[in-house]
Design an enzyme around this catalytic site. Sequence first.
Site, PDB file in Angstrom:
ATOM      1  N   THR A 196      90.712 121.002  91.140  1.00 35.66           N
ATOM      2  CA  THR A 196      89.802 122.129  91.301  1.00 35.66           C
ATOM      3  C   THR A 196      90.548 123.384  90.889  1.00 35.66           C
ATOM      4  O   THR A 196      91.764 123.477  91.107  1.00 35.66           O
ATOM      5  CB  THR A 196      89.329 122.276  92.756  1.00 35.66           C
ATOM      6  OG1 THR A 196      88.708 123.548  92.951  1.00 35.66           O
ATOM      7  CG2 THR A 196      90.481 122.165  93.743  1.00 35.66           C
ATOM      8  N   CYS A 256      85.957 126.233  86.194  1.00 29.84           N
ATOM      9  CA  CYS A 256      85.494 125.476  87.367  1.00 29.84           C
ATOM     10  C   CYS A 256      85.307 124.043  86.896  1.00 29.84           C
ATOM     11  O   CYS A 256      84.703 123.812  85.833  1.00 29.84           O
ATOM     12  CB  CYS A 256      84.199 126.053  87.919  1.00 29.84           C
ATOM     13  SG  CYS A 256      83.464 125.033  89.214  1.00 29.84           S
TER      14      CYS A 256
END
Length: 231
Positions: free
Chosen positions: A83, A197
């Site tokens: 992430t 992202c």
Amino acid sequence: MRKIGMIGGMSWESTAIYYKLLNEEVKHRLGGLNSANCILYSVNFCQIEALQRQGDWDSAAVILADAARAVEAAGADFILICTNTMHLVFDQIQAAVDIPVIHIADTLGEQLQQHGLKKVGLLATAFTMEKSFYKNRLKDRFDIELITPNDNDRETVHSIIYQELCLGKIHRSSKEKYLAVINRLHQQGSEAIALGCTEINLLLTAEDSLIPLFDTTEIHAKQAVALALNG
């Protein structure tokens, strides 16, 4: 082949893509029935997301540091935090283990630098777009300026990530909104767009955009395989 450690689940939608990319890249490089030698610790994203909203990054760091120690104990040679946003607590996670943690922004920066890019638009969560940890790393280490969307566009990008992509919901209308944001970033001087992202690749592909897109999930995963195979 070195063992790739993964701290995932943020969200599991993108962690599944990581796993697929790691195995595809190993097969591409080695052929046959070869697949990635990897260890995955998947956290409960509901807990992490609540701490993000509360601004309690220290508690989130404790959870991920524990995960990193578990992955190290299981035999991993290095770790990926699957992430972008949680690289905000990268230093705490790296300090918890004796093996390297491969920073996703560094792998992105290397790719952007290889392409000679200096000004790049950033699509990411509001945390990644608004806080300094990501932008400063790209600037300090690679002399790359990240351009972020305006307030309204940041809210649009962020809400689509958490309310749709992290839940596996893909809507054409959201793709069109993202492409409109990309166009505005291009008008501001962005030479390319960093998909900062790990879920955004569920919505956008390189073919969707008139300017280059750099997918941090793919870049991070491919760099991990290169490290696993070549050191």
